[in-house]
Design a protein around this motif. Structure first.
Motif, PDB file in Angstrom:
ATOM      1  N   PRO A 151       6.517   6.499 -27.474  1.00  0.00           N
ATOM      2  CA  PRO A 151       5.341   5.697 -27.119  1.00  0.00           C
ATOM      3  C   PRO A 151       4.004   6.405 -27.263  1.00  0.00           C
ATOM      4  O   PRO A 151       2.991   5.750 -27.492  1.00  0.00           O
ATOM      5  N   VAL A 152       3.979   7.738 -27.133  1.00  0.00           N
ATOM      6  CA  VAL A 152       2.700   8.463 -27.209  1.00  0.00           C
ATOM      7  C   VAL A 152       2.335   8.812 -28.650  1.00  0.00           C
ATOM      8  O   VAL A 152       1.262   9.359 -28.898  1.00  0.00           O
ATOM      9  N   MET A 153       3.220   8.506 -29.593  1.00  0.00           N
ATOM     10  CA  MET A 153       2.964   8.798 -31.003  1.00  0.00           C
ATOM     11  C   MET A 153       2.533   7.533 -31.731  1.00  0.00           C
ATOM     12  O   MET A 153       2.989   6.438 -31.413  1.00  0.00           O
ATOM     13  N   SER A 154       1.679   7.692 -32.718  1.00  0.00           N
ATOM     14  CA  SER A 154       1.295   6.575 -33.578  1.00  0.00           C
ATOM     15  C   SER A 154       2.463   6.199 -34.475  1.00  0.00           C
ATOM     16  O   SER A 154       3.467   6.928 -34.568  1.00  0.00           O
ATOM     17  N   ALA A 155       2.331   5.072 -35.160  1.00  0.00           N
ATOM     18  CA  ALA A 155       3.354   4.665 -36.122  1.00  0.00           C
ATOM     19  C   ALA A 155       3.567   5.763 -37.167  1.00  0.00           C
ATOM     20  O   ALA A 155       4.707   6.110 -37.506  1.00  0.00           O
ATOM     21  N   TYR A 156       2.480   6.314 -37.662  1.00  0.00           N
ATOM     22  CA  TYR A 156       2.532   7.393 -38.652  1.00  0.00           C
ATOM     23  C   TYR A 156       3.324   8.582 -38.106  1.00  0.00           C
ATOM     24  O   TYR A 156       4.213   9.122 -38.776  1.00  0.00           O
TER      25      TYR A 156
ATOM     26  N   ALA B 235       1.274  -0.236 -43.609  1.00  0.00           N
ATOM     27  CA  ALA B 235       0.282   0.798 -43.936  1.00  0.00           C
ATOM     28  C   ALA B 235      -1.012   0.618 -43.137  1.00  0.00           C
ATOM     29  O   ALA B 235      -1.652   1.605 -42.750  1.00  0.00           O
ATOM     30  N   ASP B 236      -1.383  -0.619 -42.846  1.00  0.00           N
ATOM     31  CA  ASP B 236      -2.624  -0.870 -42.106  1.00  0.00           C
ATOM     32  C   ASP B 236      -2.495  -0.567 -40.616  1.00  0.00           C
ATOM     33  O   ASP B 236      -3.492  -0.612 -39.887  1.00  0.00           O
ATOM     34  N   PHE B 237      -1.263  -0.271 -40.171  1.00  0.00           N
ATOM     35  CA  PHE B 237      -1.031  -0.016 -38.749  1.00  0.00           C
ATOM     36  C   PHE B 237      -0.597   1.427 -38.498  1.00  0.00           C
ATOM     37  O   PHE B 237      -0.020   1.733 -37.460  1.00  0.00           O
ATOM     38  N   ALA B 238      -0.902   2.310 -39.444  1.00  0.00           N
ATOM     39  CA  ALA B 238      -0.424   3.690 -39.373  1.00  0.00           C
ATOM     40  C   ALA B 238      -0.844   4.397 -38.091  1.00  0.00           C
ATOM     41  O   ALA B 238      -0.087   5.205 -37.539  1.00  0.00           O
ATOM     42  N   GLN B 239      -2.036   4.090 -37.584  1.00  0.00           N
ATOM     43  CA  GLN B 239      -2.542   4.802 -36.408  1.00  0.00           C
ATOM     44  C   GLN B 239      -2.292   4.058 -35.102  1.00  0.00           C
ATOM     45  O   GLN B 239      -2.701   4.514 -34.032  1.00  0.00           O
ATOM     46  N   ALA B 240      -1.622   2.932 -35.176  1.00  0.00           N
ATOM     47  CA  ALA B 240      -1.356   2.137 -33.971  1.00  0.00           C
ATOM     48  C   ALA B 240      -0.207   2.738 -33.173  1.00  0.00           C
ATOM     49  O   ALA B 240       0.787   3.208 -33.735  1.00  0.00           O
ATOM     50  N   LYS B 241      -0.333   2.713 -31.849  1.00  0.00           N
ATOM     51  CA  LYS B 241       0.750   3.124 -30.965  1.00  0.00           C
ATOM     52  C   LYS B 241       1.741   1.958 -30.823  1.00  0.00           C
ATOM     53  O   LYS B 241       1.379   0.791 -31.007  1.00  0.00           O
ATOM     54  N   PRO B 242       2.993   2.256 -30.496  1.00  0.00           N
ATOM     55  CA  PRO B 242       4.010   1.201 -30.405  1.00  0.00           C
ATOM     56  C   PRO B 242       3.634   0.035 -29.495  1.00  0.00           C
ATOM     57  O   PRO B 242       3.978  -1.114 -29.802  1.00  0.00           O
TER      58      PRO B 242
ATOM     59  N   GLN C 240       7.432  -3.084 -34.706  1.00  0.00           N
ATOM     60  CA  GLN C 240       8.074  -1.857 -34.227  1.00  0.00           C
ATOM     61  C   GLN C 240       9.391  -1.605 -34.967  1.00  0.00           C
ATOM     62  O   GLN C 240       9.698  -0.458 -35.318  1.00  0.00           O
ATOM     63  N   GLN C 241      10.147  -2.672 -35.222  1.00  0.00           N
ATOM     64  CA  GLN C 241      11.408  -2.479 -35.934  1.00  0.00           C
ATOM     65  C   GLN C 241      11.164  -2.054 -37.378  1.00  0.00           C
ATOM     66  O   GLN C 241      11.941  -1.275 -37.946  1.00  0.00           O
ATOM     67  N   ARG C 242      10.092  -2.530 -37.989  1.00  0.00           N
ATOM     68  CA  ARG C 242       9.740  -2.077 -39.337  1.00  0.00           C
ATOM     69  C   ARG C 242       9.437  -0.577 -39.339  1.00  0.00           C
ATOM     70  O   ARG C 242       9.833   0.156 -40.254  1.00  0.00           O
ATOM     71  N   ILE C 243       8.726  -0.122 -38.315  1.00  0.00           N
ATOM     72  CA  ILE C 243       8.439   1.313 -38.193  1.00  0.00           C
ATOM     73  C   ILE C 243       9.739   2.085 -37.971  1.00  0.00           C
ATOM     74  O   ILE C 243       9.937   3.164 -38.539  1.00  0.00           O
TER      75      ILE C 243
END
Length: 228
Positions: A95-100, A131-138, A146-149
């Motif tokens: 949870p504390v990590m971005s998608a990237y 790709a457009d959500f790379a910096q988003a948190k879960p 989230q499942q795509r990540i």
């Protein structure tokens, strides 16, 4: 890719021994997408854990790429890191990590240089439409996102084998279909083998083959639908 010979598993509770798998003999070819089906308590999760090298306390033999598995924990840990990917029903993103950063983590474990990591991560995030959500948190992402990540994280190091536990169970029908098609497309492009425990016919009907378990035994090699 995988072969089971006389695979059995017992759980010991006090003086009581319960058999979870009984003399399973089966093979899974490279590039196949396999659905493990059956009711709760049939042995799906146990077999999935053995395939994922998470449970080494079994009887019988497991072959990986034609070689009998060495049960040494250190060897199995290295094999998991380098050759296996995992997709979970509840996503299991940090949870504390971005998608990237979630997708990056397996590459860091395998000591891939940072510049190579960046290129590969952005390529797979683009492939899964994130790709457009790379910096988003879960917590800023929908369940389907989230499942795509989670799928991207499982595939980022190009594993030979992906273990998936009910990957579509918590998704709506449209999103479940997208995730299944995504797994099939990316898996086919890398000849990745999938072993998927599922009750979900939306998942199983898209698999190459279904293995039905009941009371720890394989009922048939190919069935038309999973037992709900």
């Amino acid at each position: 890719m995988l072969q089971f010979k006389g695979l059995s598993k017992f759980y010991q509770t006090g003086q009581v021994s319960q058999q979870a798998l009984s003399n399973v003999n089966e093979h899974i070819r490279a590039g196949e997408m396999i659905a493990l089906c059956g009711p709760s308590g049939s042995g799906k999760s146990t077999l999935l854990n053995i395939c994922g090298l998470l449970d080494l306390n079994y009887q019988g033999e497991l072959y990986f790429d034609g070689v009998k598995l060495d049960k040494d924990p250190q060897h199995c840990m290295q094999l998991r890191r380098q050759q296996l990917g995992f997709v979970f029903q509840r996503f299991n993103l940090v949870p504390v990590m971005s998608a990237y950063e979630n997708v990056e983590y397996p590459l860091m474990l395998n000591k891939v240089p940072s510049q190579q990591r960046k290129q590969r991560i952005m390529q797979i995030l683009d492939a899964v439409g994130m790709a457009d959500f790379a910096q988003a948190k879960p917590d800023r992402l929908s369940g389907g996102q989230q499942q795509r990540i989670a799928v991207a994280r499982a595939l980022i190091h190009q594993p030979r084998l992906v273990i998936a536990d009910e990957p579509t169970a918590s998704l709506d029908s449209h999103t479940a279909h997208q995730v299944v098609e995504l797994m099939k497309a990316i898996g086919k492009s890398h000849n990745t083998t999938f072993v998927i425990a599922t009750h979900d016919n939306r998942m199983s009907e898209h698999c190459d083959r279904q293995i039905e378990l009941l009371d720890g035994q394989v009922l048939s090699k190919e069935v038309s639908a999973c037992v709900a």
